[in-house]
Motif scaffolding. Structure first.
Motif, mmCIF file in Angstrom:
data_model
loop_
_atom_site.group_PDB
_atom_site.id
_atom_site.type_symbol
_atom_site.label_atom_id
_atom_site.label_comp_id
_atom_site.label_asym_id
_atom_site.label_seq_id
_atom_site.Cartn_x
_atom_site.Cartn_y
_atom_site.Cartn_z
ATOM 1 N N GLY A 10 0.827 -1.196 0.000
ATOM 2 C CA GLY A 10 0.000 0.000 0.000
ATOM 3 C C GLY A 10 0.859 1.242 0.000
ATOM 4 N N GLN A 11 0.222 2.344 0.331
ATOM 5 C CA GLN A 11 0.913 3.629 0.363
ATOM 6 C C GLN A 11 1.028 4.095 1.813
ATOM 7 O OE1 GLN A 11 -0.555 6.476 -2.428
ATOM 8 N NE2 GLN A 11 0.899 8.052 -1.835
ATOM 9 N N VAL A 12 2.211 4.575 2.162
ATOM 10 C CA VAL A 12 2.473 5.009 3.527
ATOM 11 C C VAL A 12 3.434 6.179 3.489
ATOM 12 C CG1 VAL A 12 4.402 3.407 3.838
ATOM 13 C CG2 VAL A 12 3.101 4.172 5.835
ATOM 14 N N GLN A 13 3.389 7.018 4.505
ATOM 15 C CA GLN A 13 4.322 8.133 4.587
ATOM 16 C C GLN A 13 5.662 7.665 5.145
ATOM 17 O OE1 GLN A 13 2.350 11.293 6.815
ATOM 18 N NE2 GLN A 13 1.793 12.282 4.876
ATOM 19 N N ALA A 14 6.676 8.415 4.818
ATOM 20 C CA ALA A 14 8.011 8.100 5.326
ATOM 21 C C ALA A 14 7.978 8.011 6.855
ATOM 22 C CB ALA A 14 9.003 9.152 4.877
#
Length: 127
Positions: A10-14
């Motif tokens: 998925g998409q995640v922040q640093a």
């Protein structure tokens, strides 16, 4: 027919975390070492982590050491990759792979030694 199915991408922040799973079927899971590889756009496959049949030995790429943890649950025919402190450079398609090994404590970080591959799961880390 051997199948490896990845999930959990998925998409995640640093700085965030993701846990990838790899569900195996059609093989005797306890007879294979498991590995995770990744491929970023425009780059070649890169080794990430591997674990022996009996979970006794693990090995990591320097780029993920201390941030990623590979594990497996032989009773569930599943391997995992816990990814913490994610960085934008970790963005890639992540693949799990199975390597038939005779010795229970053996593993491999060589892509060509792996016998079976999953289809991959996308991991995107934004800054």
């Amino acid at each position: 027919q051997v199948q490896l199915v990845e999930s959990g991408g998925g998409q995640v922040q640093a700085g965030g975390s993701l846990r990838l799973s790899c569900a195996a079927s059609g093989l005797t899971f306890s007879n294979v070492a498991m590995g995770w590889f990744r491929q970023a756009p425009g780059k070649e496959h890169e080794f990430v982590a591997t674990i022996s049949r009996n979970s006794g030995r693990t090995y990591y790429a320097d780029s993920v050491k201390g941030r990623f943890t590979i594990s497996r649950a032989n009773a569930k025919n599943t391997a995992y990759l816990q990814m913490n402190s994610l960085k934008p450079e970790d963005t890639a398609v992540y693949y799990c792979a199975a390597d038939r090994q005779y010795y229970s404590d053996a593993y491999s970080y060589i892509r060509d030694e792996y016998d079976y591959w999953g289809q991959g799961t996308q991991v995107t880390v934004s800054s």
